[in-house]
Write a protein that holds these residues in place. Structure first.
Motif, PDB file in Angstrom:
ATOM      1  N   PHE A 250     -33.141  71.134   6.514  1.00  0.00           N
ATOM      2  CA  PHE A 250     -31.281  70.780   6.579  1.00  0.00           C
ATOM      3  C   PHE A 250     -30.671  70.793   4.815  1.00  0.00           C
ATOM      4  CE2 PHE A 250     -30.317  69.923  10.900  1.00  0.00           C
ATOM      5  CZ  PHE A 250     -30.888  69.436  11.423  1.00  0.00           C
ATOM      6  N   GLY A 251     -29.749  72.142   4.912  1.00  0.00           N
ATOM      7  CA  GLY A 251     -28.561  71.550   3.670  1.00  0.00           C
ATOM      8  C   GLY A 251     -28.433  70.617   3.332  1.00  0.00           C
ATOM      9  N   LYS A 252     -27.662  69.909   3.053  1.00  0.00           N
ATOM     10  CA  LYS A 252     -26.429  68.595   2.799  1.00  0.00           C
ATOM     11  C   LYS A 252     -25.615  69.750   3.343  1.00  0.00           C
ATOM     12  CE  LYS A 252     -27.310  66.356  -1.885  1.00  0.00           C
ATOM     13  NZ  LYS A 252     -26.923  64.941  -3.231  1.00  0.00           N
TER      14      LYS A 252
ATOM     15  N   PHE B  80     -30.112  79.185  11.221  1.00  0.00           N
ATOM     16  CA  PHE B  80     -29.537  78.454  11.932  1.00  0.00           C
ATOM     17  C   PHE B  80     -28.222  78.244  10.776  1.00  0.00           C
ATOM     18  CE2 PHE B  80     -32.470  78.477  15.340  1.00  0.00           C
ATOM     19  CZ  PHE B  80     -33.235  78.140  14.459  1.00  0.00           C
TER      20      PHE B  80
ATOM     21  N   LYS C 244     -21.925  61.486  13.673  1.00  0.00           N
ATOM     22  CA  LYS C 244     -22.298  62.204  14.883  1.00  0.00           C
ATOM     23  C   LYS C 244     -23.345  62.640  14.379  1.00  0.00           C
ATOM     24  CE  LYS C 244     -19.193  61.235  17.456  1.00  0.00           C
ATOM     25  NZ  LYS C 244     -18.767  60.303  19.124  1.00  0.00           N
ATOM     26  N   GLU C 245     -23.982  63.711  15.911  1.00  0.00           N
ATOM     27  CA  GLU C 245     -25.389  64.295  16.070  1.00  0.00           C
ATOM     28  C   GLU C 245     -24.971  65.483  15.155  1.00  0.00           C
ATOM     29  OE1 GLU C 245     -24.311  63.450  18.321  1.00  0.00           O
ATOM     30  OE2 GLU C 245     -24.919  64.722  19.981  1.00  0.00           O
ATOM     31  N   PRO C 246     -25.875  66.330  14.642  1.00  0.00           N
ATOM     32  CA  PRO C 246     -25.294  67.401  13.633  1.00  0.00           C
ATOM     33  C   PRO C 246     -25.655  68.480  15.598  1.00  0.00           C
ATOM     34  CG  PRO C 246     -27.724  67.454  12.737  1.00  0.00           C
ATOM     35  CD  PRO C 246     -27.562  66.134  13.841  1.00  0.00           C
TER      36      PRO C 246
ATOM     37  N   LEU D 208     -25.972  72.182  17.345  1.00  0.00           N
ATOM     38  CA  LEU D 208     -26.577  73.871  17.196  1.00  0.00           C
ATOM     39  C   LEU D 208     -25.357  74.969  17.256  1.00  0.00           C
ATOM     40  CD1 LEU D 208     -28.464  76.232  16.483  1.00  0.00           C
ATOM     41  CD2 LEU D 208     -28.255  76.710  18.691  1.00  0.00           C
TER      42      LEU D 208
ATOM     43  N   TYR E 113     -25.290  75.449  11.816  1.00  0.00           N
ATOM     44  CA  TYR E 113     -25.091  73.416  12.824  1.00  0.00           C
ATOM     45  C   TYR E 113     -23.833  72.973  11.697  1.00  0.00           C
ATOM     46  CZ  TYR E 113     -30.225  72.943  15.355  1.00  0.00           C
ATOM     47  OH  TYR E 113     -30.468  73.627  16.047  1.00  0.00           O
TER      48      TYR E 113
ATOM     49  N   ALA F 154     -40.806  72.722  12.037  1.00  0.00           N
ATOM     50  CA  ALA F 154     -39.625  71.767  11.266  1.00  0.00           C
ATOM     51  C   ALA F 154     -38.467  72.742  10.553  1.00  0.00           C
ATOM     52  CB  ALA F 154     -40.746  70.825   9.729  1.00  0.00           C
ATOM     53  N   LEU F 155     -37.493  72.036  11.088  1.00  0.00           N
ATOM     54  CA  LEU F 155     -35.850  72.273  10.001  1.00  0.00           C
ATOM     55  C   LEU F 155     -35.652  71.717   8.633  1.00  0.00           C
ATOM     56  CD1 LEU F 155     -33.790  72.777  13.064  1.00  0.00           C
ATOM     57  CD2 LEU F 155     -35.453  74.636  12.311  1.00  0.00           C
TER      58      LEU F 155
ATOM     59  N   GLN G 226     -21.649  69.615  11.690  1.00  0.00           N
ATOM     60  CA  GLN G 226     -21.782  67.869  12.386  1.00  0.00           C
ATOM     61  C   GLN G 226     -20.204  67.123  12.368  1.00  0.00           C
ATOM     62  OE1 GLN G 226     -24.385  65.603   9.724  1.00  0.00           O
ATOM     63  NE2 GLN G 226     -25.243  64.187  11.526  1.00  0.00           N
TER      64      GLN G 226
ATOM     65  N   SER H 231     -36.767  81.296  10.273  1.00  0.00           N
ATOM     66  CA  SER H 231     -34.989  81.084  11.206  1.00  0.00           C
ATOM     67  C   SER H 231     -34.327  80.682  10.667  1.00  0.00           C
ATOM     68  CB  SER H 231     -35.541  80.181  12.461  1.00  0.00           C
ATOM     69  OG  SER H 231     -36.851  80.772  13.604  1.00  0.00           O
TER      70      SER H 231
END
Lengths: 115, 109
Positions: free
Chosen positions: B99-101, B34, B42-44, B46, B36, B96-97, B38, B32
């Motif tokens: 994340f890239g930077k 995605f 704030k929070e990420p 989608l 996102y 579990a996801l 951000q 999967s």
């Protein structure tokens, strides 16, 4: 979309105290919740995966005795930072997975500053 | 090698520009993908899922190349409100996801 809340949004505490952060899914049941930490200009790092009614699974390098996770119900998970130190200062974000879908919904995050 | 790599930017573009972000991932078992968004402090949130056939949502187009383990996001007709950090996210096995930077975009008038 689904809503996830976190409380508190801000915490400032003295070194050595414990801080509890709550994560709630407001309109769906979350069988799995995740806790992330994000330092400035860094990516979100998964700390642990929390499944309702069972012990959390911690990522490598995350101390389970320092970061206590409780997922007592399908709508609530808590993260307790025990004996917090300045290096624990960070942005803590939870997410909840709607069991019916793959999507994870993030809480607004909690900023922790340990003095 | 980092699990998810992105060009951090910043990308500074004028309104109306087209901008493309790239991302590579290391886990060939990832299923999967995605993007996102951000905003600062704030929070990420989608933005869109990414499918093998490519998918479009308004001004946003996402592409996935499984053979090259490469994901892209194209934003057309940039708006000031598009200014944010864009996170490339893949699942790391299970739910579990990873994340890239993130890639920072700044759109100016």
């Amino acid at each position: 979309g689904a809503v996830v809340s976190q409380h508190p949004s801000w915490v400032i505490c003295k070194s050595g105290t414990s801080v509890k952060i709550e994560c709630r899914s407001l309109d769906f049941q979350a069988t799995t919740m995740f806790w992330y930490r994000q330092f400035p200009k860094q990516s979100l790092m998964l700390m642990a995966t929390s499944n309702e009614g069972s012990k959390a699974t911690y990522e490598q390098g995350v101390e389970k005795d320092k970061f206590l996770i409780n997922h007592a119900s399908l709508t609530l998970s808590t993260l307790t930072v025990t004996s917090a130190h300045p290096e624990d200062s960070s942005f803590y974000i939870c997410s909840a997975r709607d069991g019916r879908a793959e999507t994870q919904y993030f809480g607004p995050g909690t900023r922790l500053l340990v003095l | 090698r980092k699990e998810v790599e992105q060009d951090p930017g910043p990308f500074n573009v004028p309104e109306g520009a087209t901008v493309a972000f790239n991302c590579t991932y290391s886990n060939s078992a990832s299923q999967s993908f995605f993007w996102y968004r951000q905003d600062c402090r704030k929070e990420p949130k989608l933005l869109m899922s990414v499918y093998s056939s490519g998918n479009e949502d308004g001004r946003f187009t996402a592409q996935l190349n499984r053979a090259s383990q490469y994901i892209s996001l194209l934003i057309r007709d940039s708006k000031l409100s598009d200014s944010a950090t864009y996170l490339c996210v893949v699942n790391g096995g299970g739910a579990a996801l990873i994340f890239g930077k993130g890639t920072t975009l700044s759109v100016s008038s």
